[in-house]
Design an enzyme around this catalytic site. Structure first.
Site, PDB file in Angstrom:
ATOM      1  N   GLU A   1       0.829  -1.192   0.000  1.00  0.00           N
ATOM      2  CA  GLU A   1       0.000   0.000   0.000  1.00  0.00           C
ATOM      3  C   GLU A   1       0.867   1.247   0.000  1.00  0.00           C
ATOM      4  OE1 GLU A   1      -2.324  -0.277   3.509  1.00  0.00           O
ATOM      5  OE2 GLU A   1      -3.215  -2.195   2.974  1.00  0.00           O
TER       6      GLU A   1
ATOM      7  N   CYS B   1       3.221   8.594   1.465  1.00  0.00           N
ATOM      8  CA  CYS B   1       3.683   7.596   2.424  1.00  0.00           C
ATOM      9  C   CYS B   1       3.902   6.296   1.660  1.00  0.00           C
ATOM     10  CB  CYS B   1       2.644   7.413   3.529  1.00  0.00           C
ATOM     11  SG  CYS B   1       3.100   6.170   4.756  1.00  0.00           S
TER      12      CYS B   1
ATOM     13  N   CYS C   1       5.410  -7.028   7.407  1.00  0.00           N
ATOM     14  CA  CYS C   1       6.384  -6.470   8.344  1.00  0.00           C
ATOM     15  C   CYS C   1       6.743  -7.537   9.366  1.00  0.00           C
ATOM     16  CB  CYS C   1       5.823  -5.232   9.046  1.00  0.00           C
ATOM     17  SG  CYS C   1       7.030  -4.426  10.133  1.00  0.00           S
TER      18      CYS C   1
ATOM     19  N   CYS D   1       4.511  -5.551  15.762  1.00  0.00           N
ATOM     20  CA  CYS D   1       3.691  -4.635  16.575  1.00  0.00           C
ATOM     21  C   CYS D   1       2.268  -5.188  16.640  1.00  0.00           C
ATOM     22  CB  CYS D   1       3.704  -3.236  15.978  1.00  0.00           C
ATOM     23  SG  CYS D   1       5.355  -2.499  15.895  1.00  0.00           S
TER      24      CYS D   1
ATOM     25  N   CYS E   1      -0.832  -3.479  14.749  1.00  0.00           N
ATOM     26  CA  CYS E   1      -0.633  -3.003  13.379  1.00  0.00           C
ATOM     27  C   CYS E   1      -1.121  -4.017  12.361  1.00  0.00           C
ATOM     28  CB  CYS E   1       0.844  -2.693  13.153  1.00  0.00           C
ATOM     29  SG  CYS E   1       1.206  -2.125  11.477  1.00  0.00           S
TER      30      CYS E   1
ATOM     31  N   GLY F   1       6.113  -2.354   6.448  1.00  0.00           N
ATOM     32  CA  GLY F   1       7.481  -2.804   6.591  1.00  0.00           C
ATOM     33  C   GLY F   1       8.315  -1.930   7.507  1.00  0.00           C
ATOM     34  N   GLU F   2       9.478  -2.448   7.875  1.00  0.00           N
ATOM     35  CA  GLU F   2      10.466  -1.725   8.669  1.00  0.00           C
ATOM     36  C   GLU F   2      11.531  -1.188   7.711  1.00  0.00           C
ATOM     37  OE1 GLU F   2      13.053   0.112  10.623  1.00  0.00           O
ATOM     38  OE2 GLU F   2      11.330  -0.555  11.820  1.00  0.00           O
TER      39      GLU F   2
ATOM     40  N   SER G   1      10.864   6.295   9.029  1.00  0.00           N
ATOM     41  CA  SER G   1      10.310   5.850  10.300  1.00  0.00           C
ATOM     42  C   SER G   1      10.828   4.459  10.646  1.00  0.00           C
ATOM     43  CB  SER G   1       8.777   5.831  10.225  1.00  0.00           C
ATOM     44  OG  SER G   1       8.224   5.344  11.428  1.00  0.00           O
TER      45      SER G   1
ATOM     46  N   SER H   1       9.311   5.019  16.285  1.00  0.00           N
ATOM     47  CA  SER H   1       8.015   4.606  16.816  1.00  0.00           C
ATOM     48  C   SER H   1       8.214   4.010  18.203  1.00  0.00           C
ATOM     49  CB  SER H   1       7.372   3.572  15.877  1.00  0.00           C
ATOM     50  OG  SER H   1       7.143   4.140  14.601  1.00  0.00           O
ATOM     51  N   LEU H   2       7.849   4.781  19.224  1.00  0.00           N
ATOM     52  CA  LEU H   2       8.032   4.325  20.605  1.00  0.00           C
ATOM     53  C   LEU H   2       6.862   3.451  21.066  1.00  0.00           C
ATOM     54  CD1 LEU H   2       9.464   7.457  22.471  1.00  0.00           C
ATOM     55  CD2 LEU H   2      10.680   5.395  21.760  1.00  0.00           C
ATOM     56  N   HIS H   3       5.689   4.037  21.128  1.00  0.00           N
ATOM     57  CA  HIS H   3       4.441   3.356  21.479  1.00  0.00           C
ATOM     58  C   HIS H   3       4.358   2.943  22.954  1.00  0.00           C
ATOM     59  CE1 HIS H   3       3.954   3.545  17.280  1.00  0.00           C
ATOM     60  NE2 HIS H   3       4.600   2.447  16.976  1.00  0.00           N
TER      61      HIS H   3
ATOM     62  N   ASN I   1      -6.195   3.920  15.066  1.00  0.00           N
ATOM     63  CA  ASN I   1      -7.178   3.717  14.013  1.00  0.00           C
ATOM     64  C   ASN I   1      -7.565   2.238  14.045  1.00  0.00           C
ATOM     65  OD1 ASN I   1      -8.798   4.172  11.817  1.00  0.00           O
ATOM     66  ND2 ASN I   1      -7.179   4.913  10.477  1.00  0.00           N
TER      67      ASN I   1
ATOM     68  N   CYS J   1      -1.928   2.039   7.894  1.00  0.00           N
ATOM     69  CA  CYS J   1      -1.008   1.101   7.265  1.00  0.00           C
ATOM     70  C   CYS J   1      -1.493  -0.345   7.355  1.00  0.00           C
ATOM     71  CB  CYS J   1       0.350   1.240   7.956  1.00  0.00           C
ATOM     72  SG  CYS J   1       1.641   0.343   7.182  1.00  0.00           S
TER      73      CYS J   1
END
Length: 355
Positions: free
Chosen positions: A95, A108, A115, A119, A122, A164-165, A196, A219-221, A295, A338
């Protein structure tokens, strides 16, 4: 030669065109013409390159693939957000998104099929990672999204925050971003390109040594290792401290403020204590905290915090001296988060990339 047997021009534009020019004995200025058609004039196929002789266009078409993906679905939202679901030659799907915000035109893009970071909230990583994208597949996303713009619109920013990372596919990503950055590419300044990552310290250090200092978003989260190990399982092998130290080193080299991303999950990482811990981590650092209300993803048990919880979280951060921005959720109705669109779709009628 079948299309799939031909090399993908976008994998290595300069080298491929230089070899072609030498073999075909065409003037070198033809190379510059092809680049201009690809990156500035937004050509959809070889035939659109009308200042090239027909024989030259036919030769290029015989030698190279220009597009390797097909647009499986193109969705649009009222706020100007547009999303493409692309099917790859080997059957995978990725995407990419175009976001419009006043004068900004941000895209983006993705770097992997799926990925591997795991996470838990995600959609991109629910099925793991299939493979890295090629440099050409990354460039292709950029060009396809650019072609969604009207003639008076120009791409202004790139964020590598799709599937993806990115730092797990750094070699190919850097090749693709070079095309976006160079003057005879898209001419987008490095300070308007953001990469990112969940935080891979060796790759962050490698990025710091790169000639272009792109912006870095981490990306901490979660504000502590116990919670982050739960939300971002790869953290068990890394830890927050090494990530923050690598981020500090990147700032020292690049001089570019680090952005920290924090997806806010209802009743999980949105408590006042989490905000206080986060403020302590970021205190004294030249940083922007980008808070993203979750989201929701179909099939996952996570929700969006209430407005009251969001306001309390923000107030604590601001009282702690943190520069914070709450991201406005764009494209909700088109599954713009994502990985959502890919998971929501069954096989659909495919749309030609030349439309």
């Amino acid at each position: 030669m079948s299309d799939q047997a031909k090399p993908h021009l976008l994998n290595s534009v300069d080298a491929s065109l230089a070899e072609w020019a030498a073999e075909a004995k065409v003037p070198r200025y033809r190379v510059a013409q092809v680049r201009k058609w690809l990156f500035e004039k937004r050509a959809g196929d070889w035939e659109a390159m009308t200042d090239l002789p027909k024989a030259v266009r036919a030769d290029l078409a015989e030698r190279f693939q220009l597009w390797t993906t097909e647009v499986t679905k193109h969705t649009q939202a009222d706020d100007g957000t547009e999303k493409l679901l692309l099917s790859l030659a080997d059957g995978g799907q990725i995407e990419c998104v175009l976001l419009r915000d006043t004068t900004r035109r941000t895209i983006c893009i993705s770097t992997q099929v799926g990925c591997g970071m795991g996470c838990v909230f995600c959609a991109s990583g629910l099925d793991g990672v299939d493979r890295n994208l090629t440099a050409g597949e990354i460039v292709e996303q950029i060009l396809l999204l650019q072609r969604l713009l009207s003639p008076d619109e120009r791409l202004s920013h790139i964020v590598v925050m799709g599937m993806g990372e990115p730092l797990a596919n750094l070699d190919r990503l850097l090749v693709a971003l070079a095309e976006a950055h160079r003057e005879d590419g898209l001419g987008i300044s490095a300070r308007r390109i953001t990469i990112s990552t969940v935080g891979l310290p060796p790759a962050i250090d490698r990025l710091a040594r790169h000639e272009q200092n792109y912006r870095l978003a981490i990306s901490l989260h979660a504000p502590n290792d116990e919670l982050r190990n739960q939300l971002v399982p790869v953290n068990k092998n890394i830890g927050l401290d090494p990530i923050m130290q690598a981020a500090d080193r990147y700032f020292d080299v690049s001089g570019r403020r680090i952005t920290y991303e924090y997806v806010l999950l209802a009743d999980l990482n949105d408590a006042p204590e989490h905000a206080r811990q986060l403020a302590r981590i970021l205190q004294g650092r030249e940083a922007l905290l980008n808070v993203i209300p979750y989201n929701p993803v179909a099939g996952l048990p996570y929700g969006t915090p209430t407005a009251e919880r969001r306001q309390t979280f923000r107030a604590i951060l601001e009282e702690g001296g943190v520069r914070v921005k709450f991201r406005h959720r764009k494209g909700d109705r088109i599954d713009a988060a994502c990985g959502q669109l890919r998971r929501s779709q069954q096989p659909l009628h495919q749309i030609s990339t030349s439309t």
